[in-house]
Enzyme design. Structure first.
Site, PDB file in Angstrom:
ATOM      1  N   ASP A   1      -2.601   0.887   7.144  1.00 30.90           N
ATOM      2  CA  ASP A   1      -1.718   0.689   5.983  1.00 30.90           C
ATOM      3  C   ASP A   1      -1.270  -0.774   5.881  1.00 30.90           C
ATOM      4  OD1 ASP A   1      -1.262   3.710   5.350  1.00 30.90           O
ATOM      5  OD2 ASP A   1      -0.839   3.479   7.481  1.00 30.90           O
TER       6      ASP A   1
ATOM      7  N   ASP B   1       0.885  -1.166   0.000  1.00 27.50           N
ATOM      8  CA  ASP B   1       0.000   0.000   0.000  1.00 27.50           C
ATOM      9  C   ASP B   1       0.920   1.212   0.000  1.00 27.50           C
ATOM     10  OD1 ASP B   1      -2.233   1.680   0.215  1.00 27.50           O
ATOM     11  OD2 ASP B   1      -2.114   1.673   2.399  1.00 27.50           O
TER      12      ASP B   1
ATOM     13  N   GLU C   1      -1.224  -0.994  -4.795  1.00 30.21           N
ATOM     14  CA  GLU C   1      -2.373  -0.147  -5.083  1.00 30.21           C
ATOM     15  C   GLU C   1      -1.973   0.878  -6.134  1.00 30.21           C
ATOM     16  OE1 GLU C   1      -5.269   1.275  -1.987  1.00 30.21           O
ATOM     17  OE2 GLU C   1      -4.372   3.199  -2.553  1.00 30.21           O
TER      18      GLU C   1
END
Length: 185
Positions: free
Chosen positions: A138, A4, A65
């Site tokens: 996260d 992430d 991501e």
């Protein structure tokens, strides 16, 4: 390896996909950089952290991501800088990088592309059979991305293999037609 991306907090995870839809978590954490440091120092710290993870865990693929516009251009730019460092670290090791939008990850795990953080954390905890939810957010997001790729990666590979086989067949047919045309002259 699920990532992430972020410049201040970058979620990192290692998970292993097994037969069926079972995913086994191996490691999860967050690489942090101080907001008071210069951009180049922060990027160097992030690079060192992710490269240490890659060297230690030896992932065979990276899922991350995809950066998207959140309305704050400076945040997007910082995240884009971080993504560049992360992709470069993977490229140095010959690792494929797969990008997923937040809605793709949410839909893969919950069936709802608009799921909230609480739903996502609950599903990550359930899917991985964890006793407690991963923290901070996260870290949970990095695990969600890893799960998404464990489930979608094999399908994507089959699609790539099929397209490559079709392209090869097309090339062989074109070559055969060209050879016949040349012979009939």
């Amino acid at each position: 390896m699920g990532i992430d991306p972020g410049l201040t907090r970058c979620g990192l995870s290692i998970a292993e996909g097994t037969q069926g839809r079972k995913v086994v978590p191996i490691a999860v954490g967050v690489a942090r950089t101080p907001t008071t440091a210069s951009l180049e120092d922060r990027l160097l710290r992030l690079s060192n952290a992710v490269e240490q993870w890659m060297d230690e865990y030896q992932p065979d693929v990276v899922a991350m991501e995809r950066v998207f516009e959140r309305g704050n251009v400076s945040t997007v730019m910082q995240t884009a800088h971080a993504v560049g460092v992360l992709v470069l670290a993977a490229a140095r090791r010959g690792l494929e990088v797969h990008m997923y939008t937040p809605s793709e990850v949410k839909k893969a795990l919950t069936g709802n592309g608009r799921a909230d953080k609480k739903q996502m954390t609950m599903m990550v905890t359930r899917i991985l059979g964890l006793e407690t939810p991963p923290k901070p957010a996260d870290a949970a997001d990095a695990l969600a991305i890893a799960i998404c790729h464990c489930w979608r990666g094999p399908v994507l590979q089959r699609q790539r293999d099929t397209l490559a086989a079709l392209a090869k067949q097309h090339e062989e047919r074109e070559s055969e037609l060209s050879r016949r045309e040349h012979t009939s002259r």
